[in-house]
Write a protein that holds these residues in place. Structure first.
Motif, PDB file in Angstrom:
ATOM      1  N   ARG A   1       6.051  20.892   1.993  1.00 41.84           N
ATOM      2  CA  ARG A   1       5.961  19.925   0.910  1.00 41.84           C
ATOM      3  C   ARG A   1       4.898  18.884   1.225  1.00 41.84           C
ATOM      4  NH1 ARG A   1       7.990  15.111  -0.253  1.00 41.84           N
ATOM      5  NH2 ARG A   1       9.212  14.935   1.623  1.00 41.84           N
ATOM      6  N   SER A   2       4.068  18.578   0.242  1.00 43.50           N
ATOM      7  CA  SER A   2       3.055  17.535   0.374  1.00 43.50           C
ATOM      8  C   SER A   2       3.739  16.171   0.355  1.00 43.50           C
ATOM      9  CB  SER A   2       2.069  17.638  -0.792  1.00 43.50           C
ATOM     10  OG  SER A   2       1.378  16.430  -0.961  1.00 43.50           O
ATOM     11  N   VAL A   3       3.093  15.178   0.960  1.00 45.56           N
ATOM     12  CA  VAL A   3       3.612  13.807   0.964  1.00 45.56           C
ATOM     13  C   VAL A   3       3.751  13.290  -0.462  1.00 45.56           C
ATOM     14  CG1 VAL A   3       3.127  11.442   1.713  1.00 45.56           C
ATOM     15  CG2 VAL A   3       2.571  13.354   3.206  1.00 45.56           C
TER      16      VAL A   3
ATOM     17  N   ILE B   1       8.717   1.591   3.853  1.00 43.25           N
ATOM     18  CA  ILE B   1       8.230   0.217   3.694  1.00 43.25           C
ATOM     19  C   ILE B   1       6.737   0.161   4.002  1.00 43.25           C
ATOM     20  CG2 ILE B   1       8.346  -2.115   4.676  1.00 43.25           C
ATOM     21  CD1 ILE B   1      11.421  -1.647   4.910  1.00 43.25           C
ATOM     22  N   TYR B   2       6.313   0.816   5.080  1.00 43.84           N
ATOM     23  CA  TYR B   2       4.876   0.873   5.390  1.00 43.84           C
ATOM     24  C   TYR B   2       4.109   1.614   4.294  1.00 43.84           C
ATOM     25  CZ  TYR B   2       5.811  -0.658  10.221  1.00 43.84           C
ATOM     26  OH  TYR B   2       6.183  -1.359  11.334  1.00 43.84           O
ATOM     27  N   ALA B   3       4.697   2.695   3.764  1.00 42.33           N
ATOM     28  CA  ALA B   3       4.034   3.458   2.699  1.00 42.33           C
ATOM     29  C   ALA B   3       3.877   2.598   1.449  1.00 42.33           C
ATOM     30  CB  ALA B   3       4.828   4.725   2.373  1.00 42.33           C
ATOM     31  N   LEU B   4       4.896   1.825   1.113  1.00 37.64           N
ATOM     32  CA  LEU B   4       4.812   0.939  -0.045  1.00 37.64           C
ATOM     33  C   LEU B   4       3.751  -0.141   0.180  1.00 37.64           C
ATOM     34  CD1 LEU B   4       5.972   0.389  -2.825  1.00 37.64           C
ATOM     35  CD2 LEU B   4       7.733  -1.015  -1.738  1.00 37.64           C
ATOM     36  N   GLY B   5       3.674  -0.658   1.395  1.00 36.91           N
ATOM     37  CA  GLY B   5       2.637  -1.634   1.728  1.00 36.91           C
ATOM     38  C   GLY B   5       1.244  -1.056   1.567  1.00 36.91           C
ATOM     39  N   ALA B   6       1.057   0.192   1.981  1.00 40.09           N
ATOM     40  CA  ALA B   6      -0.245   0.852   1.832  1.00 40.09           C
ATOM     41  C   ALA B   6      -0.581   1.039   0.354  1.00 40.09           C
ATOM     42  CB  ALA B   6      -0.239   2.199   2.552  1.00 40.09           C
ATOM     43  N   TRP B   7       0.426   1.375  -0.455  1.00 40.70           N
ATOM     44  CA  TRP B   7       0.209   1.518  -1.889  1.00 40.70           C
ATOM     45  C   TRP B   7      -0.234   0.187  -2.501  1.00 40.70           C
ATOM     46  CZ3 TRP B   7       2.135  -0.706  -6.274  1.00 40.70           C
ATOM     47  CH2 TRP B   7       1.837  -0.072  -7.479  1.00 40.70           C
TER      48      TRP B   7
END
Length: 124
Positions: free
Chosen positions: A2-4, A100-106
């Protein structure tokens, strides 16, 4: 594999679904903030309050208790005078840093576009 970017398949968003749990975790705006603050190790109540900026004593206490019930943080009380209490992330809580880090990157990538769409051109 599965892709991210592919969504994980879940049941419909019902009260007991895993998708609903994920939404509920972030519905409390202070919970992700406190998880992020605890990323580097244990902190005392006063350190969390100062780091969060703007959280009331009552809301901090309520959020920490909720996080304890969810097994995201561990409360450690030391037998000292005056008593000292520290909060630290559990393994489950540390794992919550990933989204949380992924949301920050977004937000880094798209935050200004969203702000501009909502409020118009940002001031110079």
């Amino acid at each position: 594999m599965r892709s991210v970017h592919e969504p994980v398949r879940h049941r419909p968003v019902e009260a007991d679904s895993s998708a609903r749990m994920a939404v509920d975790l972030f519905a409390n705006s202070w919970l992700p903030v406190l998880v992020y603050l605890l990323r580097d190790g244990p902190l005392r109540h006063s350190e969390l309050r100062a780091g969060a900026g703007g959280i009331s004593q009552k809301m901090l206490t309520q959020t920490l208790r909720r996080m304890e019930r969810m097994a995201l943080v561990r409360r450690r009380r030391y037998a000292e005078s005056p008593p000292r209490v520290e909060y630290e992330l559990t393994e489950v809580g540390r794992d919550l840093l990933v989204p949380i880090y992924a949301l920050g990157a977004w937000v880094d990538r798209h935050g200004s576009a969203v702000t501009t769409a909502m409020y118009g051109e940002p001031p110079d």
